[in-house]
Write a protein that holds these residues in place. Structure first.
Motif, PDB file in Angstrom:
ATOM      1  N   GLN A  20      81.867  68.069  43.054  1.00  0.00           N
ATOM      2  CA  GLN A  20      80.685  67.219  43.120  1.00  0.00           C
ATOM      3  C   GLN A  20      80.805  66.327  44.355  1.00  0.00           C
ATOM      4  N   LEU A  21      79.869  66.507  45.286  1.00  0.00           N
ATOM      5  CA  LEU A  21      79.785  65.652  46.465  1.00  0.00           C
ATOM      6  C   LEU A  21      78.761  64.574  46.131  1.00  0.00           C
ATOM      7  N   HIS A  22      79.123  63.322  46.342  1.00  0.00           N
ATOM      8  CA  HIS A  22      78.207  62.239  46.032  1.00  0.00           C
ATOM      9  C   HIS A  22      78.445  61.100  47.006  1.00  0.00           C
ATOM     10  N   GLY A  23      77.483  60.199  47.053  1.00  0.00           N
ATOM     11  CA  GLY A  23      77.633  59.055  47.938  1.00  0.00           C
ATOM     12  C   GLY A  23      76.394  58.186  47.928  1.00  0.00           C
ATOM     13  N   VAL A  24      76.361  57.276  48.887  1.00  0.00           N
ATOM     14  CA  VAL A  24      75.252  56.330  49.019  1.00  0.00           C
ATOM     15  C   VAL A  24      74.771  56.367  50.467  1.00  0.00           C
ATOM     16  N   ILE A  25      73.482  56.406  50.640  1.00  0.00           N
ATOM     17  CA  ILE A  25      72.878  56.326  51.970  1.00  0.00           C
ATOM     18  C   ILE A  25      72.384  54.890  52.136  1.00  0.00           C
ATOM     19  N   THR A  26      72.848  54.226  53.195  1.00  0.00           N
ATOM     20  CA  THR A  26      72.428  52.851  53.465  1.00  0.00           C
ATOM     21  C   THR A  26      71.955  52.726  54.897  1.00  0.00           C
ATOM     22  N   GLY A  27      71.195  51.662  55.136  1.00  0.00           N
ATOM     23  CA  GLY A  27      70.842  51.302  56.492  1.00  0.00           C
ATOM     24  C   GLY A  27      71.979  50.485  57.076  1.00  0.00           C
ATOM     25  N   GLU A  28      71.899  50.192  58.369  1.00  0.00           N
ATOM     26  CA  GLU A  28      72.961  49.428  59.010  1.00  0.00           C
ATOM     27  C   GLU A  28      73.088  48.028  58.409  1.00  0.00           C
ATOM     28  N   ASP A  29      72.003  47.538  57.806  1.00  0.00           N
ATOM     29  CA  ASP A  29      72.022  46.226  57.160  1.00  0.00           C
ATOM     30  C   ASP A  29      72.701  46.257  55.789  1.00  0.00           C
ATOM     31  N   ASP A  71      68.306  58.060  44.813  1.00  0.00           N
ATOM     32  CA  ASP A  71      67.636  57.192  43.850  1.00  0.00           C
ATOM     33  C   ASP A  71      67.342  55.829  44.489  1.00  0.00           C
ATOM     34  N   GLN A  72      66.901  54.859  43.713  1.00  0.00           N
ATOM     35  CA  GLN A  72      66.536  53.543  44.251  1.00  0.00           C
ATOM     36  C   GLN A  72      67.730  52.777  44.816  1.00  0.00           C
ATOM     37  N   GLN A  73      68.945  53.168  44.430  1.00  0.00           N
ATOM     38  CA  GLN A  73      70.158  52.543  44.965  1.00  0.00           C
ATOM     39  C   GLN A  73      70.745  53.358  46.124  1.00  0.00           C
ATOM     40  N   GLY A  74      69.997  54.367  46.606  1.00  0.00           N
ATOM     41  CA  GLY A  74      70.444  55.186  47.723  1.00  0.00           C
ATOM     42  C   GLY A  74      71.484  56.223  47.357  1.00  0.00           C
ATOM     43  N   ARG A  75      71.714  56.460  46.057  1.00  0.00           N
ATOM     44  CA  ARG A  75      72.766  57.377  45.607  1.00  0.00           C
ATOM     45  C   ARG A  75      72.251  58.817  45.532  1.00  0.00           C
ATOM     46  N   TYR A  76      73.170  59.751  45.768  1.00  0.00           N
ATOM     47  CA  TYR A  76      72.887  61.179  45.632  1.00  0.00           C
ATOM     48  C   TYR A  76      74.118  61.865  45.058  1.00  0.00           C
ATOM     49  N   CYS A  77      73.947  63.044  44.504  1.00  0.00           N
ATOM     50  CA  CYS A  77      75.081  63.878  44.102  1.00  0.00           C
ATOM     51  C   CYS A  77      74.647  65.333  44.057  1.00  0.00           C
ATOM     52  N   VAL A  78      75.577  66.196  44.435  1.00  0.00           N
ATOM     53  CA  VAL A  78      75.333  67.634  44.485  1.00  0.00           C
ATOM     54  C   VAL A  78      76.564  68.343  43.948  1.00  0.00           C
ATOM     55  N   ASN A  79      76.363  69.297  43.038  1.00  0.00           N
ATOM     56  CA  ASN A  79      77.457  70.144  42.562  1.00  0.00           C
ATOM     57  C   ASN A  79      77.453  71.428  43.365  1.00  0.00           C
TER      58      ASN A  79
END
Length: 165
Positions: A20-29, A71-79
């Motif tokens: 499972q690859l997962h993480g958070v996408i954020t802006g530089e801020d 999602d609204q917190q920038g999270r994703y996951c892929v199996n």
């Protein structure tokens, strides 16, 4: 990051050795980027086409791209099945593309699996240590974590104002 049951991927990680690859996408801020489109693909074997291109999107030795939305917190996951090295002497990686509101173009990067095989990879050897480290996923209790920060050079933000002009 504490995972909630709502956030976990719907598809179970199977006995086939799936990861499972997962993480958070954020802006530089540091703010999360919701509704970003994340696409992943990787080499699942080594034939001549994979060795020449580094990736193949479908077929016996490649995987089809998988798309998810943050999602609204920038999270994703892929199996997925674990990636294979696309050619002898390179390290296995997952190609990741990100498309988000405000970005001029999609970002394409690599998420390398951690391990001793990284020292052999010709691309990683050419990068400064800080850039190299940013391309390596980390193991955690969920699977492999790969966070991405979008930089202003590839994104623009639209500022709104309530003042009449």
């Amino acid at each position: 990051m504490a995972a909630t049951s709502r956030w976990h991927c719907d598809r179970p990680v199977g006995a086939s050795g799936a990861i499972q690859l997962h993480g958070v996408i954020t802006g530089e801020d540091g703010r999360p980027v919701p509704d970003a489109l994340i696409e992943t693909w990787h080499s699942a074997g080594d034939d001549n086409a994979v060795a020449k291109t580094g990736l193949r999107r479908s077929g016996r030795n490649g995987t089809r791209p998988t798309c998810v939305i943050t999602d609204q917190q920038g999270r994703y996951c892929v199996n997925m099945v674990p990636p294979q090295a696309p050619e002898h002497g390179s390290a296995p990686f997952i190609a990741v593309s990100v498309e988000a509101r405000g970005c001029l173009d999609r970002l394409i990067t690599r998420a390398y699996l951690p391990g001793c095989h990284l020292a052999k990879d010709s691309l990683l050897r050419r990068l400064p240590a800080e850039q190299r480290q940013a391309l390596i996923a980390t193991r955690d209790d969920i699977g492999l974590r790969f966070d991405i920060t979008l930089r202003p050079a590839i994104c623009v933000t639209a500022e709104t104002s309530d003042e009449a002009r």
